[in-house]
Design an enzyme around this catalytic site. Structure first.
Site, PDB file in Angstrom:
ATOM      1  N   ARG A 179       0.834  -1.199   0.000  1.00  0.00           N
ATOM      2  CA  ARG A 179       0.000   0.000   0.000  1.00  0.00           C
ATOM      3  C   ARG A 179       0.873   1.256   0.000  1.00  0.00           C
ATOM      4  O   ARG A 179       0.527   2.253  -0.646  1.00  0.00           O
ATOM      5  CB  ARG A 179      -0.942   0.017   1.200  1.00  0.00           C
ATOM      6  CG  ARG A 179      -2.077  -0.999   1.100  1.00  0.00           C
ATOM      7  CD  ARG A 179      -3.069  -0.815   2.230  1.00  0.00           C
ATOM      8  NE  ARG A 179      -3.739   0.459   2.143  1.00  0.00           N
ATOM      9  CZ  ARG A 179      -4.227   1.126   3.191  1.00  0.00           C
ATOM     10  NH1 ARG A 179      -4.074   0.653   4.417  1.00  0.00           N
ATOM     11  NH2 ARG A 179      -4.849   2.277   3.019  1.00  0.00           N
ATOM     12  N   CYS A 238      -0.412   6.802   8.595  1.00  0.00           N
ATOM     13  CA  CYS A 238      -0.813   5.485   8.094  1.00  0.00           C
ATOM     14  C   CYS A 238      -1.936   5.736   7.105  1.00  0.00           C
ATOM     15  O   CYS A 238      -1.884   6.698   6.347  1.00  0.00           O
ATOM     16  CB  CYS A 238      -1.247   4.568   9.236  1.00  0.00           C
ATOM     17  SG  CYS A 238      -2.558   5.229  10.282  1.00  0.00           S
TER      18      CYS A 238
END
Length: 282
Positions: A179, A238
Site C-alpha cells: 500500500r 498510516c
C-alpha cells in the site's frame, strides 16, 4: 505501580477486580464495522467495556478529514468517564489484532493527558493461550470525571505540506509495504504515499506470537529509520491515523517518546488532488 506502555496477561489477571483499573475491548474489523461488537457480545475479558473505533474512538467524517478523524476530546472523556475512568484510573486496552486498534485508545488517552494507560501485550489470543476465561457479563460502574489536558501531539496537513523538504522532519508511514508503494489500495481513492515518507509497517513491531518485540530491538530499528533525527521531529502516519498509533507505542516502548501523529494520514492527504503523491496509482 502505573503502566504506560504494555501490561502482561499475568499482571492484568491480578488486577481484574481492582477498582482502580478499567479494561476496554477495542476489537474491530475495517471491512466489517460491526464485527467487534458481535465478538464482544460472544465473550470478552471479565470487567471489560467495549469501545467502537468509529463511534467512540473517531469523530465525524467530512470527506476531507480522513476515514478516522480524531474524536471530540470532551466527548471521549465523557464516554470514558461513564465507564468509571478518572485521572487516577489505570486503563488497559486490548484487541485481537496485535494491538492495531488498542493502540489507538492508548494514544488517545495520552493525548487527553492521561498517561496511566497500557496495551495488553499479546491481546486476546495471548489471554486465551494462557487458559484464562472470558465472560458475556456486561460490566457496570459508577461514573467518574476524567479531566482533559490536551497534549501537543497532533500535526496538521498544512504542517506536513510545509515540511516536505525539511530533512529534520521525518514522516513514517505504518501501512503495509504494498500500500505504501501504491499497490493493492482498497481503502482509499488514491494509492501511494506522501513524498519523503519512509515505510515502517506496524506489524514489524511484533514477534511471531503477536507480542511486541523487545525494547532493544525496537530501539535499533527506529534509530536506523530516524537516521539522527530526534524523536520530537518524527511524525507518524498510516491510512487513517489508527496503525500509526502502533508505531507511536513501539517508539515509547523503545524509550524514544515525543513523536507526533498526523491524524488524518493518507486518507486525508489524498482527498485533495492538488497535494503531491509519491509512488502512487490513480
Amino acid at each position: 505501580m502505573s503502566h504506560s506502555t504494555l501490561v502482561s496477561s499475568t499482571v492484568l489477571a491480578d488486577h481484574l477486580h481492582d477498582p482502580g483499573w478499567r479494561v476496554f475491548d477495542c476489537r474491530h474489523q475495517l471491512a466489517d464495522p460491526g464485527a467487534g461488537a458481535r465478538a464482544y457480545a460472544d465473550g470478552h475479558l471479565p470487567g471489560a467495556f467495549f469501545l467502537h473505533l468509529d463511534a467512540d474512538l473517531s469523530g465525524a467524517m467530512t470527506g476531507r478529514n480522513g476515514r478516522h478523524p480524531l474524536p471530540d476530546p470532551m466527548q471521549l472523556a465523557a464516554r470514558l468517564g461513564a465507564a468509571g475512568v478518572s485521572r487516577a484510573t489505570q486503563v488497559i486496552a486490548y484487541d485481537d489484532s496485535g494491538g492495531m486498534f488498542a493502540s489507538r485508545l492508548w494514544w488517545l488517552l495520552r493525548w487527553l493527558g492521561h498517561p496511566r494507560v497500557a496495551v495488553l501485550d499479546g491481546g486476546l489470543a495471548g489471554w486465551l493461550a494462557e487458559g484464562r476465561a472470558l465472560t458475556t457479563d456486561l460490566p457496570t460502574s459508577a461514573a467518574a470525571a476524567l479531566e482533559v489536558a490536551l497534549r501537543d501531539q497532533v500535526v496538521s496537513t498544512e504542517t506536513v505540506l510545509a515540511h516536505l523538504d525539511d530533512m529534520k522532519f521525518r514522516l513514517l508511514d505504518a501501512r503495509s509495504p504494498d500500500r505504501f508503494r501504491g499497490e493493492n489500495e482498497t481503502l482509499d481513492r488514491v494509492g501511494g504515499h506522501i513524498p519523503g515518507a519512509s515505510n515502517r509497517f506496524f506489524r514489524d513491531n511484533l514477534d511471531a506470537d503477536g507480542r511486541f518485540r523487545p525494547a532493544a530491538e525496537l530501539r535499533r530499528d527506529f534509530l536506523a529509520l530516524l537516521a539522527g533525527v530526534e524523536p520530537e521531529q518524527v511524525v507518524m502516519s498510516c491510512g487513517s491515523g489508527v496503525t500509526a498509533c502502533h508505531n507511536l507505542l513501539a517508539m515509547a516502548i523503545a524509550g524514544l517518546p515525543g513523536a507526533r501523529l498526523y491524524a488524518g494520514s493518507w486518507s486525508e492527504w489524498c482527498s485533495d488532488p492538488v497535494r503531491p503523491v509519491a509512488g502512487g496509482t490513480p
